[in-house]
Design an enzyme around this catalytic site. Structure first.
Site, PDB file in Angstrom:
ATOM      1  N   GLU A 183       0.826  -1.194   0.000  1.00 52.50           N
ATOM      2  CA  GLU A 183       0.000   0.000   0.000  1.00 52.50           C
ATOM      3  C   GLU A 183       0.864   1.248   0.000  1.00 52.50           C
ATOM      4  O   GLU A 183       2.051   1.213   0.330  1.00 52.50           O
ATOM      5  CB  GLU A 183      -0.906   0.014   1.238  1.00 52.50           C
ATOM      6  CG  GLU A 183      -0.153   0.050   2.561  1.00 52.50           C
ATOM      7  CD  GLU A 183      -1.064  -0.090   3.770  1.00 52.50           C
ATOM      8  OE1 GLU A 183      -2.159  -0.659   3.623  1.00 52.50           O
ATOM      9  OE2 GLU A 183      -0.668   0.381   4.852  1.00 52.50           O
ATOM     10  N   TYR A 233      -1.587   6.957  -1.423  1.00 51.05           N
ATOM     11  CA  TYR A 233      -2.726   7.253  -2.295  1.00 51.05           C
ATOM     12  C   TYR A 233      -3.482   6.029  -2.797  1.00 51.05           C
ATOM     13  O   TYR A 233      -4.490   6.176  -3.496  1.00 51.05           O
ATOM     14  CB  TYR A 233      -2.240   8.078  -3.499  1.00 51.05           C
ATOM     15  CG  TYR A 233      -1.758   9.446  -3.111  1.00 51.05           C
ATOM     16  CD1 TYR A 233      -2.652  10.461  -2.785  1.00 51.05           C
ATOM     17  CD2 TYR A 233      -0.397   9.738  -3.048  1.00 51.05           C
ATOM     18  CE1 TYR A 233      -2.219  11.723  -2.413  1.00 51.05           C
ATOM     19  CE2 TYR A 233       0.053  10.999  -2.683  1.00 51.05           C
ATOM     20  CZ  TYR A 233      -0.862  11.984  -2.360  1.00 51.05           C
ATOM     21  OH  TYR A 233      -0.425  13.229  -1.996  1.00 51.05           O
ATOM     22  N   GLY A 234      -3.022   4.815  -2.475  1.00 50.86           N
ATOM     23  CA  GLY A 234      -3.740   3.679  -3.015  1.00 50.86           C
ATOM     24  C   GLY A 234      -3.228   2.337  -2.542  1.00 50.86           C
ATOM     25  O   GLY A 234      -2.438   2.245  -1.596  1.00 50.86           O
ATOM     26  N   ALA A 285      -2.152  -1.942  -3.739  1.00 54.43           N
ATOM     27  CA  ALA A 285      -1.635  -2.825  -4.782  1.00 54.43           C
ATOM     28  C   ALA A 285      -2.054  -4.262  -4.490  1.00 54.43           C
ATOM     29  O   ALA A 285      -1.856  -4.760  -3.374  1.00 54.43           O
ATOM     30  CB  ALA A 285      -0.120  -2.731  -4.871  1.00 54.43           C
ATOM     31  N   LYS A 292      -2.576  -1.640  -9.414  1.00 52.07           N
ATOM     32  CA  LYS A 292      -2.436  -0.487  -8.533  1.00 52.07           C
ATOM     33  C   LYS A 292      -3.713   0.328  -8.657  1.00 52.07           C
ATOM     34  O   LYS A 292      -4.081   0.766  -9.749  1.00 52.07           O
ATOM     35  CB  LYS A 292      -1.219   0.352  -8.950  1.00 52.07           C
ATOM     36  CG  LYS A 292      -1.039   1.631  -8.146  1.00 52.07           C
ATOM     37  CD  LYS A 292       0.166   2.404  -8.652  1.00 52.07           C
ATOM     38  CE  LYS A 292       0.308   3.749  -7.995  1.00 52.07           C
ATOM     39  NZ  LYS A 292       1.472   4.515  -8.523  1.00 52.07           N
ATOM     40  N   ASP A 322      11.825   9.154  -7.035  1.00 51.61           N
ATOM     41  CA  ASP A 322      11.330   8.524  -5.795  1.00 51.61           C
ATOM     42  C   ASP A 322      11.761   7.062  -5.740  1.00 51.61           C
ATOM     43  O   ASP A 322      10.961   6.173  -5.453  1.00 51.61           O
ATOM     44  CB  ASP A 322       9.804   8.627  -5.711  1.00 51.61           C
ATOM     45  CG  ASP A 322       9.276   8.354  -4.298  1.00 51.61           C
ATOM     46  OD1 ASP A 322      10.065   8.467  -3.322  1.00 51.61           O
ATOM     47  OD2 ASP A 322       8.082   8.034  -4.161  1.00 51.61           O
ATOM     48  N   HIS A 369      13.080   4.830  -3.797  1.00 50.63           N
ATOM     49  CA  HIS A 369      13.380   4.209  -2.510  1.00 50.63           C
ATOM     50  C   HIS A 369      13.281   2.695  -2.633  1.00 50.63           C
ATOM     51  O   HIS A 369      12.894   2.163  -3.685  1.00 50.63           O
ATOM     52  CB  HIS A 369      12.452   4.742  -1.423  1.00 50.63           C
ATOM     53  CG  HIS A 369      10.990   4.564  -1.719  1.00 50.63           C
ATOM     54  ND1 HIS A 369      10.363   3.339  -1.632  1.00 50.63           N
ATOM     55  CD2 HIS A 369      10.035   5.444  -2.106  1.00 50.63           C
ATOM     56  CE1 HIS A 369       9.083   3.465  -1.938  1.00 50.63           C
ATOM     57  NE2 HIS A 369       8.857   4.728  -2.240  1.00 50.63           N
ATOM     58  N   GLY A 413      11.309   0.480  -1.811  1.00 51.44           N
ATOM     59  CA  GLY A 413      10.039  -0.142  -2.170  1.00 51.44           C
ATOM     60  C   GLY A 413       9.755  -0.103  -3.655  1.00 51.44           C
ATOM     61  O   GLY A 413       8.849  -0.781  -4.138  1.00 51.44           O
ATOM     62  N   THR A 442       4.937   7.809  -9.902  1.00 55.74           N
ATOM     63  CA  THR A 442       4.070   8.882  -9.415  1.00 55.74           C
ATOM     64  C   THR A 442       4.788  10.219  -9.375  1.00 55.74           C
ATOM     65  O   THR A 442       4.220  11.264  -9.694  1.00 55.74           O
ATOM     66  CB  THR A 442       3.550   8.542  -8.007  1.00 55.74           C
ATOM     67  OG1 THR A 442       2.941   7.252  -8.026  1.00 55.74           O
ATOM     68  CG2 THR A 442       2.550   9.570  -7.527  1.00 55.74           C
TER      69      THR A 442
END
Length: 350
Positions: free
Chosen positions: A35, A38-39, A41, A50, A193, A195, A197, A236
């Site tokens: 998760e 904003y949403g 998976a 997603k 972004d 990272h 994850g 995103t």
């Protein structure tokens, strides 16, 4: 009617979430994978979904819902990067740029709630085991709209994947840098972004010399996997310009709290370093942001959060020196030739 970037969708044409999923996968077995703010998976068969609530007035996990224009930008980026996986055009002419290290996007669309029972059941099972930080999905209005990204399943994220040693760790970083280098050159792409994850890994072919290939500026490159194959996901926050001149980017100044994370924590320090590098010009091209995320990965592997199993003192020193050298690079097109990757990358055709 929904409108974004000159495109429109009639509300009466929007399928239910249940019908959308049935059109993409032939299995009813669903598990929640993870998760975000904003949403959610989920995985069904070989497809990952997603799901992002959009255009609603109610808050999602305490935050305003994304608008159609924001999500259309992400869709443009996902589809363009997925296209880099194609090796040649219809006539068989090889493309000058190619990499399969970005997640394959099967379909992007809009659907309408409510969540089907199969997904609610999967959400509750995940919550029981992991204690979700998101709002229960059955609480959304029945007519809630969702953006849906249907993608290939890429394995486990770096946070949950067990690296098998120093060579696998540096091969992982090389694959990340090579993918970014190809996308920088062909699409002026910046992930922004990346990272742990958003770096996915799965076991590579059993052969000792297993490798992945990419094409950069017309040259074919071969990178050793040393056991794990990398795929990059979640665009995103990304920035990209298509060959036709269309640009998609996320204005990160609008992301509340993004730059206020804990001091000293590498992920949040990287956001702040990006902000300094771009001077808040998020529409502009600054490939150095990709280098900052390579620095983040090096810091991560040197930390107690993701230490490299069995790494020697000399190997850790080499990684620290690599991290220092990154400050002198302006793009991942330069990073891939760093001495850390000696013996892992070769040019096989020019």
């Amino acid at each position: 009617m929904l409108q974004a970037c000159g495109q429109s969708v009639q509300l009466q044409d929007i399928p239910s979430m249940k019908d959308f999923m049935a059109a993409v996968t032939d299995t009813k077995e669903v598990v929640k994978l993870g998760e975000g703010t904003y949403g959610e998976a989920f995985k069904s068969g070989s497809v990952v979904f997603k799901l992002v609530p959009m255009e609603g007035d109610n808050l999602t996990n305490g935050w305003p819902q994304k608008g159609a224009a924001d999500l259309l930008g992400e869709a443009v980026i996902a589809i363009a990067l997925s296209g880099l996986g194609e090796e040649a055009d219809a006539a068989g002419n090889p493309y000058p740029s190619h990499t399969q290290a970005f997640v394959k996007t099967h379909r992007v669309g809009v659907c309408r709630g409510p969540y089907p029972q199969s997904l609610i059941k999967a959400w509750r099972a995940w919550h029981k085991k992991n204690k979700s930080e998101n709002d229960p999905i059955e609480g959304f209005p029945r007519d809630q709209l969702y953006a849906v990204f249907a993608m290939a399943n890429c394995g486990k994220d770096l946070e949950g994947y067990c690296l098998q040693g120093y060579d696998e760790a540096r091969a992982m970083m090389l694959q990340v840098a090579l993918a970014l280098a190809v996308a920088e050159d062909s699409l002026a792409f910046e992930h922004r972004d990346l990272h742990w994850g958003n770096v996915m890994l799965r076991p590579a072919a059993a052969a000792a010399n297993s490798h992945v290939t990419a094409r950069l500026r017309g040259s074919t490159l071969r990178a050793a996997t040393c056991g794990a194959e990398v795929t990059l996901i979640d665009f995103t926050a990304s920035r990209l310009q298509t060959p036709g001149g269309d640009m998609a980017f996320c204005n990160l100044e609008a992301e509340e709290g993004l730059f206020d994370g804990p001091k000293g924590k590498s992920q949040f320090e990287t956001y702040r370093r990006m902000r300094k590098l771009t001077a808040t010009d998020w529409a502009g091209s600054y490939p150095g942001t990709n280098v900052l995320w390579m620095q983040y990965l090096a810091e991560l592997l040197l930390s107690s959060d993701k230490p490299i199993p069995g790494a020697s003192t000399a190997q850790k020193r080499g990684l620290r020196e690599f991290k220092k050298r990154l400050a002198g690079y302006s793009s991942c097109g330069e990073v891939i030739w760093d001495e850390l990757f000696s013996g892992l990358l070769e040019v096989v055709q020019q």
